[in-house]
Design a protein around this motif. Structure first.
Motif, PDB file in Angstrom:
ATOM      1  N   VAL A  90     111.835   4.202-100.039  1.00  0.00           N
ATOM      2  CA  VAL A  90     111.051   5.716 -99.044  1.00  0.00           C
ATOM      3  C   VAL A  90     110.204   6.442-100.916  1.00  0.00           C
ATOM      4  N   ILE A  91     109.248   6.547 -99.808  1.00  0.00           N
ATOM      5  CA  ILE A  91     108.510   6.967-101.292  1.00  0.00           C
ATOM      6  C   ILE A  91     107.727   8.715-101.280  1.00  0.00           C
ATOM      7  N   ARG A  95      99.109  13.661-104.169  1.00  0.00           N
ATOM      8  CA  ARG A  95      97.411  12.768-103.680  1.00  0.00           C
ATOM      9  C   ARG A  95      97.134  14.253-105.486  1.00  0.00           C
ATOM     10  N   ASP A  96      96.856  13.244-106.322  1.00  0.00           N
ATOM     11  CA  ASP A  96      95.308  13.902-106.842  1.00  0.00           C
ATOM     12  C   ASP A  96      95.913  15.528-107.830  1.00  0.00           C
ATOM     13  N   ASP A  97      95.311  16.460-106.937  1.00  0.00           N
ATOM     14  CA  ASP A  97      95.798  18.032-107.756  1.00  0.00           C
ATOM     15  C   ASP A  97      96.516  18.597-105.577  1.00  0.00           C
ATOM     16  N   SER A  98      96.152  17.726-105.261  1.00  0.00           N
ATOM     17  CA  SER A  98      97.306  18.650-103.538  1.00  0.00           C
ATOM     18  C   SER A  98      98.436  18.838-104.077  1.00  0.00           C
ATOM     19  N   GLU A  99      98.865  19.953-103.126  1.00  0.00           N
ATOM     20  CA  GLU A  99     100.148  20.377-103.202  1.00  0.00           C
ATOM     21  C   GLU A  99     100.844  20.100-102.493  1.00  0.00           C
ATOM     22  N   ASN A 100     100.786  19.415-101.059  1.00  0.00           N
ATOM     23  CA  ASN A 100     100.843  18.697 -99.624  1.00  0.00           C
ATOM     24  C   ASN A 100     101.602  17.223-100.311  1.00  0.00           C
ATOM     25  N   LEU A 101     102.454  17.584 -99.712  1.00  0.00           N
ATOM     26  CA  LEU A 101     103.353  15.937-100.027  1.00  0.00           C
ATOM     27  C   LEU A 101     103.436  14.922 -98.632  1.00  0.00           C
ATOM     28  N   ILE A 106     111.373   6.667 -94.307  1.00  0.00           N
ATOM     29  CA  ILE A 106     112.609   7.736 -94.852  1.00  0.00           C
ATOM     30  C   ILE A 106     113.859   7.160 -93.083  1.00  0.00           C
ATOM     31  N   SER A 107     112.988   6.411 -92.703  1.00  0.00           N
ATOM     32  CA  SER A 107     113.928   5.371 -91.366  1.00  0.00           C
ATOM     33  C   SER A 107     115.197   4.435 -92.873  1.00  0.00           C
ATOM     34  N   MET A 108     113.750   3.813 -93.597  1.00  0.00           N
ATOM     35  CA  MET A 108     115.363   3.825 -94.417  1.00  0.00           C
ATOM     36  C   MET A 108     116.619   4.481 -95.234  1.00  0.00           C
ATOM     37  N   LEU A 109     116.463   5.727 -95.483  1.00  0.00           N
ATOM     38  CA  LEU A 109     116.899   6.796 -96.174  1.00  0.00           C
ATOM     39  C   LEU A 109     118.094   6.644 -94.859  1.00  0.00           C
ATOM     40  N   ASP A 110     117.799   6.727 -94.122  1.00  0.00           N
ATOM     41  CA  ASP A 110     118.672   7.336 -92.497  1.00  0.00           C
ATOM     42  C   ASP A 110     119.312   5.548 -92.158  1.00  0.00           C
ATOM     43  N   ARG A 111     118.526   4.661 -92.765  1.00  0.00           N
ATOM     44  CA  ARG A 111     119.322   3.959 -92.587  1.00  0.00           C
ATOM     45  C   ARG A 111     120.642   2.921 -93.879  1.00  0.00           C
ATOM     46  N   PHE A 112     120.423   3.305 -94.515  1.00  0.00           N
ATOM     47  CA  PHE A 112     121.261   3.629 -96.241  1.00  0.00           C
ATOM     48  C   PHE A 112     122.637   4.519 -95.335  1.00  0.00           C
ATOM     49  N   LEU A 113     122.069   5.680 -94.425  1.00  0.00           N
ATOM     50  CA  LEU A 113     123.140   6.970 -93.720  1.00  0.00           C
ATOM     51  C   LEU A 113     123.890   6.195 -93.452  1.00  0.00           C
ATOM     52  N   GLY A 200     126.332  20.126-102.837  1.00  0.00           N
ATOM     53  CA  GLY A 200     126.056  18.766-103.743  1.00  0.00           C
ATOM     54  C   GLY A 200     124.560  18.104-104.187  1.00  0.00           C
ATOM     55  N   THR A 201     124.138  17.391-104.306  1.00  0.00           N
ATOM     56  CA  THR A 201     123.059  16.975-105.616  1.00  0.00           C
ATOM     57  C   THR A 201     121.952  16.261-104.499  1.00  0.00           C
ATOM     58  N   THR A 202     120.630  17.117-104.028  1.00  0.00           N
ATOM     59  CA  THR A 202     120.037  17.232-103.308  1.00  0.00           C
ATOM     60  C   THR A 202     119.219  14.880-103.973  1.00  0.00           C
ATOM     61  N   VAL A 203     119.410  14.591-103.045  1.00  0.00           N
ATOM     62  CA  VAL A 203     118.635  12.736-103.135  1.00  0.00           C
ATOM     63  C   VAL A 203     116.783  13.114-103.215  1.00  0.00           C
ATOM     64  N   ILE A 204     117.076  13.704-102.446  1.00  0.00           N
ATOM     65  CA  ILE A 204     115.046  14.301-101.148  1.00  0.00           C
ATOM     66  C   ILE A 204     114.940  15.548-100.336  1.00  0.00           C
ATOM     67  N   SER A 205     113.988  16.074-100.378  1.00  0.00           N
ATOM     68  CA  SER A 205     114.152  17.045 -99.371  1.00  0.00           C
ATOM     69  C   SER A 205     112.794  17.459 -99.605  1.00  0.00           C
ATOM     70  N   PHE A 206     112.596  17.709 -98.087  1.00  0.00           N
ATOM     71  CA  PHE A 206     110.819  18.083 -97.890  1.00  0.00           C
ATOM     72  C   PHE A 206     110.704  18.888 -96.725  1.00  0.00           C
ATOM     73  N   ASN A 207     109.588  19.012 -96.378  1.00  0.00           N
ATOM     74  CA  ASN A 207     109.164  19.711 -95.011  1.00  0.00           C
ATOM     75  C   ASN A 207     108.896  18.485 -93.195  1.00  0.00           C
ATOM     76  N   LYS A 208     108.977  18.009 -92.842  1.00  0.00           N
ATOM     77  CA  LYS A 208     109.256  17.406 -91.584  1.00  0.00           C
ATOM     78  C   LYS A 208     108.216  17.486 -90.897  1.00  0.00           C
ATOM     79  N   ASN A 209     106.871  18.293 -91.113  1.00  0.00           N
ATOM     80  CA  ASN A 209     105.124  18.132 -91.222  1.00  0.00           C
ATOM     81  C   ASN A 209     104.574  16.878 -92.762  1.00  0.00           C
ATOM     82  N   SER A 210     105.964  16.414 -93.703  1.00  0.00           N
ATOM     83  CA  SER A 210     105.125  15.696 -94.461  1.00  0.00           C
ATOM     84  C   SER A 210     105.393  14.466 -94.217  1.00  0.00           C
ATOM     85  N   ILE A 211     106.646  13.867 -93.442  1.00  0.00           N
ATOM     86  CA  ILE A 211     106.428  12.244 -92.697  1.00  0.00           C
ATOM     87  C   ILE A 211     105.338  12.169 -91.969  1.00  0.00           C
ATOM     88  N   LYS A 212     104.872  10.259 -92.821  1.00  0.00           N
ATOM     89  CA  LYS A 212     103.705   9.341 -92.173  1.00  0.00           C
ATOM     90  C   LYS A 212     104.114   8.752 -91.553  1.00  0.00           C
TER      91      LYS A 212
END
Length: 213
Positions: A90-91, A95-101, A106-113, A200-212
């Motif tokens: 999961v990555i 990129r460079d100076d962009s603030e966009n994630l 992410i499906s691999m983390l869903d599989r783990f869950l 709890g402890t956040t593992v990863i969080s992001f906006n839905k639009n960030s999924i590629k």
């Protein structure tokens, strides 16, 4: 007669002022004692909670069954975006100076869950970093393992040594959850099953639009 009345009035005023002053000091003393008592109680509660969490953590560690045939890719591959993309890590990168994630696999983390929720073994690597001049600079690196009952989270030191990642002391949790705060997605590890999902402890969080992918 007037002198006696005047003297009596002065004595009365002095006694009243003295009584008010003593009452003020008494109230201040009581308030200070209350504040001190509340602080002591709060400190004790925090200490008790810490002891409980440490005790639960040790119990989870003791009950965790190591996965002997667990297949992991080379940890140094985490520095290679294409290799990590291919091996299912999961990555989450900018990129460079962009603030966009950008979030990948992410499906691999869903599989783990899903594996954990179904009492099965599972493993996933989570990489957070920045692509600078085509190179992946890793800011945070986690590896999650589960025997189907307990989750083991190993966080790697990505800063001390430039040429290698160093594994830290694993932390054990009894639950992993996926929530949807606002327009985002959050995965978190919980110390025990009674812990609310929004904590709890956040593992990863992001906006839905960030999924590629």
């Amino acid at each position: 007669m007037k002198k006696y009345i005047l003297l009596l009035s002065i004595v009365t005023v002095v006694l009243v002022i003295s009584g008010c002053t003593n009452n003020k000091y008494s109230n201040e003393t009581m308030n200070n004692k209350t504040i001190t008592s509340n602080k002591a109680t709060t400190t004790q509660e925090k200490s008790d909670l810490k002891n409980v969490n440490e005790h639960e953590g040790k119990n989870l560690e003791a009950s965790f069954k190591e996965i002997n045939d667990l297949k992991k890719t080379n940890i140094e591959d985490a520095r290679n975006f294409e290799a990590s993309l291919k091996n299912g890590s999961v990555i989450m990168i900018s990129r460079d100076d962009s603030e966009n994630l950008e979030v990948y696999n992410i499906s691999m983390l869903d599989r783990f869950l899903d594996s954990f929720n179904n009492g099965k073994e599972g493993y996933v690597r989570i990489i957070k970093g920045t692509i600078v001049s085509g190179k992946l600079l890793v800011n945070k690196l986690d590896e999650l393992e589960t025997d189907g009952k307990v989750i083991k989270d190993t966080v790697y030191d990505t800063y001390t040594y430039k040429d290698k990642f160093t594994a830290g002391t694993p932390v054990y949790s009894s639950k992993i959850v996926k929530t949807y705060p606002n327009n985002g997605i959050r995965y978190a590890l919980l110390e025990n099953k009674e812990t609310p999902d929004n904590m709890g402890t956040t593992v990863i969080s992001f906006n839905k639009n960030s999924i590629k992918n």
